[in-house]
Design a protein around this motif. Structure first.
Motif, PDB file in Angstrom:
ATOM      1  N   ASP A 172       0.921  -1.295  -0.010  1.00 21.14           N
ATOM      2  CA  ASP A 172       0.185   0.065   0.131  1.00 21.14           C
ATOM      3  C   ASP A 172       0.937   1.212  -0.008  1.00 21.14           C
ATOM      4  OD1 ASP A 172      -2.205  -1.492   0.062  1.00 21.14           O
ATOM      5  OD2 ASP A 172      -2.391  -1.712   2.269  1.00 21.14           O
ATOM      6  N   ALA A 173       1.936   1.135   0.835  1.00 21.82           N
ATOM      7  CA  ALA A 173       3.054   2.162   0.584  1.00 21.82           C
ATOM      8  C   ALA A 173       3.375   2.863  -0.685  1.00 21.82           C
ATOM      9  CB  ALA A 173       4.116   2.123   1.459  1.00 21.82           C
ATOM     10  N   VAL A 174       3.613   1.868  -1.667  1.00 25.05           N
ATOM     11  CA  VAL A 174       3.948   2.175  -2.983  1.00 25.05           C
ATOM     12  C   VAL A 174       2.719   2.588  -3.879  1.00 25.05           C
ATOM     13  CG1 VAL A 174       4.946   1.356  -4.957  1.00 25.05           C
ATOM     14  CG2 VAL A 174       6.109   0.743  -2.840  1.00 25.05           C
ATOM     15  N   ASN A 175       1.821   1.741  -3.490  1.00 23.19           N
ATOM     16  CA  ASN A 175       0.450   2.271  -4.456  1.00 23.19           C
ATOM     17  C   ASN A 175      -0.263   3.703  -4.067  1.00 23.19           C
ATOM     18  OD1 ASN A 175       0.432  -0.263  -5.362  1.00 23.19           O
ATOM     19  ND2 ASN A 175      -0.829  -1.451  -3.964  1.00 23.19           N
ATOM     20  N   SER A 176       0.168   3.950  -3.122  1.00 22.40           N
ATOM     21  CA  SER A 176      -0.369   5.417  -2.775  1.00 22.40           C
ATOM     22  C   SER A 176       0.509   6.600  -3.298  1.00 22.40           C
ATOM     23  CB  SER A 176      -0.353   5.473  -1.179  1.00 22.40           C
ATOM     24  OG  SER A 176       0.888   5.511  -0.368  1.00 22.40           O
ATOM     25  N   LEU A 177       1.706   6.355  -3.499  1.00 19.79           N
ATOM     26  CA  LEU A 177       2.255   7.264  -4.221  1.00 19.79           C
ATOM     27  C   LEU A 177       1.982   7.849  -5.581  1.00 19.79           C
ATOM     28  CD1 LEU A 177       6.032   5.788  -3.413  1.00 19.79           C
ATOM     29  CD2 LEU A 177       5.001   7.557  -2.143  1.00 19.79           C
ATOM     30  N   PRO A 178       2.581   8.994  -6.069  1.00 19.14           N
ATOM     31  CA  PRO A 178       2.024   9.479  -7.411  1.00 19.14           C
ATOM     32  C   PRO A 178       2.392   8.497  -8.644  1.00 19.14           C
ATOM     33  CG  PRO A 178       3.021  11.060  -6.051  1.00 19.14           C
ATOM     34  CD  PRO A 178       3.099  10.012  -5.093  1.00 19.14           C
ATOM     35  N   ALA A 179       1.877   8.315  -9.553  1.00 22.48           N
ATOM     36  CA  ALA A 179       1.856   7.595 -10.551  1.00 22.48           C
ATOM     37  C   ALA A 179       3.462   7.425 -11.145  1.00 22.48           C
ATOM     38  CB  ALA A 179       0.938   7.827 -11.799  1.00 22.48           C
ATOM     39  N   PHE A 180       4.096   8.608 -11.171  1.00 24.34           N
ATOM     40  CA  PHE A 180       5.509   8.715 -11.827  1.00 24.34           C
ATOM     41  C   PHE A 180       6.466   7.950 -10.907  1.00 24.34           C
ATOM     42  CE2 PHE A 180       5.438  12.431  -9.181  1.00 24.34           C
ATOM     43  CZ  PHE A 180       6.744  12.560  -8.710  1.00 24.34           C
ATOM     44  N   LEU A 181       6.177   7.809  -9.591  1.00 24.29           N
ATOM     45  CA  LEU A 181       6.830   7.010  -8.582  1.00 24.29           C
ATOM     46  C   LEU A 181       6.365   5.555  -8.538  1.00 24.29           C
ATOM     47  CD1 LEU A 181       7.463   9.637  -5.796  1.00 24.29           C
ATOM     48  CD2 LEU A 181       9.333   8.905  -7.385  1.00 24.29           C
ATOM     49  N   SER A 182       5.133   5.452  -8.331  1.00 23.30           N
ATOM     50  CA  SER A 182       4.450   4.015  -8.021  1.00 23.30           C
ATOM     51  C   SER A 182       4.863   3.097  -9.180  1.00 23.30           C
ATOM     52  CB  SER A 182       3.115   4.206  -7.727  1.00 23.30           C
ATOM     53  OG  SER A 182       2.348   4.552  -8.883  1.00 23.30           O
ATOM     54  N   HIS A 183       4.747   3.662 -10.493  1.00 26.00           N
ATOM     55  CA  HIS A 183       4.998   2.678 -11.611  1.00 26.00           C
ATOM     56  C   HIS A 183       6.520   2.018 -11.408  1.00 26.00           C
ATOM     57  CE1 HIS A 183       1.059   2.985 -13.059  1.00 26.00           C
ATOM     58  NE2 HIS A 183       1.173   4.164 -13.560  1.00 26.00           N
ATOM     59  N   PRO A 184       7.706   2.826 -11.611  1.00 23.36           N
ATOM     60  CA  PRO A 184       8.767   2.294 -11.508  1.00 23.36           C
ATOM     61  C   PRO A 184       9.119   1.577  -9.986  1.00 23.36           C
ATOM     62  CG  PRO A 184       8.980   4.684 -11.088  1.00 23.36           C
ATOM     63  CD  PRO A 184       7.412   4.270 -11.278  1.00 23.36           C
TER      64      PRO A 184
END
Length: 371
Positions: free
Chosen positions: A318-330
């Protein structure tokens, strides 16, 4: 005129070299026992109930944690065996995964399809993998440099194709082959016996480290180091470089086959063990840890496999999924994070993890002398 004498200034006391200080001498006296201490700690680790949140998903003695640690230990030994080729002899092989796959699929086929007991299947598999390494090495070592790397890659691709196409109905194709637990000792079957598999993986790692160290310290190991530095000089001395390289290639292949036996008990047989990506991963492990060193490849293999498994869970958290898309995708891609870590490690520590102490020693010395 009266001669004026300048006051005598006492000379500063001579600095004592670090090698002569009592603490340094005491440290060097303890260093030979550190591997034994690490082995003892690893042996008793399954008795610990310590919980490390964020590092492992459960206590140290939980089956999931022990399985992850066992896989890391297997690949630590596999990387140490590959370093016998790459770091200590200077041979870049892209087909080392083939011998690991022989160990994995050979054990699964002999136990599941043929019905042999595990000890016989393991013995035949390791002997067969060693013989295969000797035969393929006898051909591949007729070439050098990039040609040698391409020949070994071609051999590995043949093995990958045979496994993927379910050759003779033995490999299971893309679905892999499940190990028949009825042919295994009861001590190696079941979640409750994961600790025994952990100890088996630890024994494999200790065996590989011992063999590689003994070879590197022997006259043969000094010849292999000479081949890595200047092969022509070895020929001028009247020694046959081909013969010594074949010994290293065969021994590394046999050690990889033994690792495949342990891995088949942990995970089973799946086609990814035949891919050239596995050999590239081994190369990354060795470079990350420090090629040609005693403990560098082991540390690199353990760290790489740990990150590979843990980053998969981290990418879907959930910590990664809650980040903006330009950060969560990589960040959700483990290979992206692993590649970033590898680039940073190579840039800041070109000698790998094994050179970390040497590079930090001046800084630590300065901080220790500061009042």
């Amino acid at each position: 005129m009266t001669e004026v004498k300048s006051p005598e200034v006492p000379a500063p006391p001579a600095a004592v070299p670090d090698e002569l200080t009592p603490g340094h001498a005491r440290w060097h006296g303890l260093r030979p026992y550190l591997p034994l201490l690490a082995l003892v700690v690893a042996v008793i680790l399954p008795y610990s109930t310590v919980n490390l949140p964020g590092v492992f998903e459960g206590p140290l003695n939980s089956p999931g944690t022990l399985q992850l640690l066992a896989i890391c230990l297997v690949f630590g030994g596999l990387a140490a065996g590959y370093d016998l080729l790459f770091g200590r002899t200077g041979m870049l092989s892209f087909g080392h995964a083939l011998f690991f796959a022989v160990g994995v699929y050979g054990t699964a086929i002999l136990v599941t399809k043929v019905g042999l007991p595990l000890w016989q299947a393991a013995l035949f598999t390791v002997v067969g993998g060693t013989i295969l390494a000797a035969l393929l090495g006898a051909v591949a070592l007729r070439t050098v440099g990039i040609a040698f790397a391409m020949v070994t890659l071609a051999f590995a691709q043949v093995g990958a194709i045979l496994v993927a196409r379910n050759f003779g109905g033995l490999t299971g194709g893309e679905e892999g082959l499940t190990l028949d637990v009825s042919g295994l000792p009861s001590a190696l079957v079941g979640v409750a016996n994961t600790v025994n598999l952990y100890w088996l993986a630890l024994a494999y790692l200790a065996l590989v480290v011992f063999v590689v160290h003994r070879v590197s310290m022997s006259p043969t190991g000094r010849v292999l180091a000479g081949l890595r530095d200047d092969e022509r000089r070895i020929g001028v001395l009247g020694l046959d470089p081909y013969r010594f390289k074949l010994v290293a290639f065969t021994l590394a292949g046999g050690l990889a086959s033994a690792g495949g036996v342990v891995y088949s008990l942990l995970v089973g047989a799946s086609p990814h063990v035949t891919s050239s990506e596995l050999t590239l991963s081994l190369l990354v492990m060795v470079v990350l840890g420090g090629p040609g060193t005693r403990w560098g490849p082991v540390l690199g293999g353990i760290l790489y496999m740990y990150l590979d498994h843990r980053l998969t869970a981290f990418g879907s958290s959930d910590a990664v999924n809650s980040l903006p898309a330009f950060l969560s995708h990589p960040l959700s891609q483990p290979l992206f994070v692993l590649g970033t870590v590898f680039i940073l490690a190579v840039y800041f520590f070109p000698g790998g993890l094994a050179s970390l102490r040497t590079r930090l020693h001046p800084l630590l010395t300065t901080l220790s002398r500061r009042p």
